[in-house]
Design a protein around this motif. Structure first.
Motif, mmCIF file in Angstrom:
data_model
loop_
_atom_site.group_PDB
_atom_site.id
_atom_site.type_symbol
_atom_site.label_atom_id
_atom_site.label_comp_id
_atom_site.label_asym_id
_atom_site.label_seq_id
_atom_site.Cartn_x
_atom_site.Cartn_y
_atom_site.Cartn_z
ATOM 1 N N THR A 32 59.491 93.091 18.799
ATOM 2 C CA THR A 32 58.864 91.808 19.123
ATOM 3 C C THR A 32 57.714 92.000 20.111
ATOM 4 O OG1 THR A 32 60.891 90.558 18.727
ATOM 5 C CG2 THR A 32 59.253 89.543 20.160
ATOM 6 N N ILE A 33 57.964 92.768 21.166
ATOM 7 C CA ILE A 33 56.937 92.993 22.191
ATOM 8 C C ILE A 33 55.814 93.887 21.662
ATOM 9 C CG2 ILE A 33 56.494 93.989 24.471
ATOM 10 C CD1 ILE A 33 59.397 93.238 25.194
ATOM 11 N N ALA A 34 56.187 94.975 20.978
ATOM 12 C CA ALA A 34 55.199 95.952 20.510
ATOM 13 C C ALA A 34 54.263 95.392 19.442
ATOM 14 C CB ALA A 34 55.906 97.194 19.963
ATOM 15 N N THR A 35 54.703 94.378 18.713
ATOM 16 C CA THR A 35 53.844 93.763 17.679
ATOM 17 C C THR A 35 53.148 92.509 18.186
ATOM 18 O OG1 THR A 35 55.742 92.510 16.818
ATOM 19 C CG2 THR A 35 55.258 94.632 15.774
ATOM 20 N N GLY A 36 53.234 92.272 19.485
ATOM 21 C CA GLY A 36 52.577 91.092 20.035
ATOM 22 C C GLY A 36 53.230 89.804 19.586
ATOM 23 N N PHE A 37 54.564 89.805 19.501
ATOM 24 C CA PHE A 37 55.334 88.619 19.095
ATOM 25 C C PHE A 37 54.865 88.113 17.729
ATOM 26 C CE2 PHE A 37 55.536 88.992 23.643
ATOM 27 C CZ PHE A 37 56.855 88.687 23.947
ATOM 28 N N VAL A 38 54.822 89.056 16.772
ATOM 29 C CA VAL A 38 54.250 88.771 15.457
ATOM 30 C C VAL A 38 54.956 87.623 14.742
ATOM 31 C CG1 VAL A 38 55.710 90.503 14.308
ATOM 32 C CG2 VAL A 38 53.510 89.845 13.293
ATOM 33 N N GLN A 39 56.267 87.486 14.928
ATOM 34 C CA GLN A 39 57.000 86.433 14.227
ATOM 35 C C GLN A 39 56.599 85.042 14.702
ATOM 36 O OE1 GLN A 39 58.139 88.330 16.685
ATOM 37 N NE2 GLN A 39 60.265 87.891 17.230
ATOM 38 N N PHE A 40 56.083 84.953 15.934
ATOM 39 C CA PHE A 40 55.620 83.661 16.441
ATOM 40 C C PHE A 40 54.136 83.446 16.119
ATOM 41 C CE2 PHE A 40 59.052 85.053 19.369
ATOM 42 C CZ PHE A 40 60.002 84.102 19.004
ATOM 43 N N LEU A 434 53.440 101.225 10.691
ATOM 44 C CA LEU A 434 53.493 99.765 10.665
ATOM 45 C C LEU A 434 52.410 99.170 11.551
ATOM 46 C CD1 LEU A 434 54.669 97.074 12.330
ATOM 47 C CD2 LEU A 434 54.746 97.098 9.837
ATOM 48 N N ARG A 435 52.198 99.753 12.732
ATOM 49 C CA ARG A 435 51.170 99.237 13.644
ATOM 50 C C ARG A 435 49.804 99.289 12.987
ATOM 51 N NH1 ARG A 435 51.216 95.824 17.441
ATOM 52 N NH2 ARG A 435 49.032 96.320 17.135
ATOM 53 N N ARG A 436 49.491 100.364 12.280
ATOM 54 C CA ARG A 436 48.188 100.494 11.621
ATOM 55 C C ARG A 436 48.022 99.433 10.535
ATOM 56 N NH1 ARG A 436 48.187 106.467 9.555
ATOM 57 N NH2 ARG A 436 46.194 105.788 8.647
#
Length: 473
Positions: A32-40, A434-436
């Motif tokens: 959640t943190i590493a993807t910048g809260f992508v689900q939100f 995934l990040r890329r």
């Protein structure tokens, strides 16, 4: 047999007993943190899958919406009816809050695992796609890790392809017998025949069936819960207040207090939404989409539907009734059933039985596809595939007609623990990929592209099947 029980019991203790649940929670928070809260960030975008163009350009592939309903059909089941009741009984109302919490971080986990399944999916000779954690390991980590993929595949077949259909068959037959007095042989035969018709039709028939069954069962159940909520609207704020107070230890409904609420909420939430267990990515990879992240967002929505919507409906039905007594020893599905009867009358016990039937049936056909997909990882034999279909139909019937037979499948939970750990290990190793891919999606959105398109040539170092992404623009 006692030796096998001991071995699988030890595996279960080493996975579900102490390591897996904390691992899933910590991993979900990290993602959640590493993807910048992508689900939100992409929450509103999740609802796009329910409208607009959902027709596949190839009759052998399935759409994003069909993949969503297949995965919802697998996630939504006894955990949403009986599991929530068990969580409240053992952990108090506060367990519901922790189910919400694990679902919110689980949405990010599901997005990651399903997006990676899309990245490394493979186009088949008939034009359909196959993917999932096993192929993600082989093509993402390299052929030298195929042994890990095979371990995952075998665990998936044992847990989802053989063990769970027997339990679901038992659930269906038991519900039909209790509500309608229907002989188990009859209900077992009907269930086995319906299962055979669907599973011998492949993923396309599974998707078409789920596209009908899942909306009907989910929307009808939600509608019934909403009637209960409206009839008790004045008590709803107090119910939510009880959930929050119990979740943080301000009120104690059961022995163990806040600790029991957290433990039961996290455990039941993870079992219900399956985020991180590696099951949903097998279905997510079959969809024809423009970008891997698009399907990740869709599958994140699946977790939201399962826990935030449907589990909450069950929780409110229970907490708004006088049937629930903190600390009382009552079977989970009976608590939900009795609560509905109190609110709306005795006819609801028959409705709930019907809902259980649909939930269980959709789970069986979902579990079949998981097993089939896992089998293709190490065997291309049509005879082996046909044998698996026959075995699945057989164990479904056996589980229905012989209540004690399900005790044979004691290996299901330990095997699910192994596949979950393998899946999480692979996700950690592939997270830079995934990040890329997520950065590519984010960049296109910031540039004003409404529907980002995945270009595999931007990732020449990855073993991607370019034919799976042709003509998506």
């Amino acid at each position: 047999m006692d030796f096998l029980h001991t071995v699988f019991g030890t595996i279960g203790d080493l996975t579900w007993g102490w390591s897996l649940i904390p691992f899933l929670v910590i991993f979900g928070v990290f993602i959640t943190i590493a993807t910048g809260f992508v689900q939100f960030r992409y929450f509103r975008r999740m609802f796009r899958v329910l409208k607009g163009d959902n027709q596949s350009s190839d009759p052998n592939t399935i759409t994003a919406r069909e993949a969503l309903f297949v995965s919802v059909g697998g996630r939504v089941g006894g955990g949403n009816i009986a599991g929530v009741a068990v969580a409240i009984t053992l952990g108090g109302p506060g367990a519901v809050f922790w189910m919400w919490a694990i679902a919110l971080v689980g949405m990010a986990t599901s997005l990651v695992e399903c997006s990676l399944a899309q990245v490394f999916k493979r186009r088949q000779d008939d034009g359909s796609y196959r993917g999932g954690p096993a192929r993600m390991i082989i093509y993402g980590l390299g052929k030298e890790y195929k042994w890990l993929a095979v371990l995952y595949a075998i665990s998936l077949i044992a847990a989802f392809g053989i063990g769970f259909p027997a339990f679901q068959g038992n659930t269906v037959a038991g519900a039909a017998e209790n509500a309608f007095g229907l002989n188990r042989l009859i209900s077992g035969a009907i269930l086995a025949a319906g299962t055979a018709f669907i599973v011998f039709g492949g993923i396309q028939r599974i998707a078409k069936a789920s596209d009908i069954i899942v909306p009907v069962m989910a929307l009808t159940y939600i509608a019934l819960a909403l009637v209960v909520i409206v009839l008790n609207i004045g008590d709803v704020p107090a119910a939510f207040s009880t959930i929050f107070a119990n979740a943080f230890g301000f009120e104690e409904a059961v022995s163990g207090g806040m600790g029991a609420a957290i433990a039961q909420g996290l455990r039941r939430g993870l079992f219900s939404n399956e985020a991180g267990l590696g099951s949903a990515p097998n279905v997510a990879a079959t969809a024809e989409v423009r970008h891997p992240i698009s399907q990740g967002i869709t599958q994140s929505f699946s977790v939201f539907i399962d826990t935030i919507i449907i589990c909450t409906c069950t929780a409110l039905v229970i907490l708004l009734s006088d049937t629930y007594v903190p600390g009382a020893d009552i079977d989970g599905v009976v608590l939900t059933q009795n609560s509905l009867v109190e609110h709306l009358g005795s006819w609801t016990q028959y409705f709930l039985t019907f809902a259980v039937l649909l939930f269980a049936f959709s789970s069986i056909i979902y579990n079949y596809y998981l097993g089939e997909n896992a089998l293709t990882v190490f065997s291309k034999s049509k005879i082996a595939l046909m044998a698996f279909k026959v075995v699945l139909v057989g164990v479904t019937f056996l589980g229905a007609v012989a209540p004690g037979a399900t005790a044979v499948f004691f290996f299901s939970d330990p095997m699910m623990g192994i596949l979950a750990l393998v899946n999480l290990l692979a996700l950690l190793m592939l997270f830079p990929v995934l990040r890329r891919v997520l950065n590519d999606f984010d960049a296109q959105r910031k540039a004003g592209v409404e529907r980002p398109v995945f270009d595999p040539t931007k990732f020449p170092d990855l073993d991607i099947d370019h034919s799976a992404w042709a003509n998506k623009g």
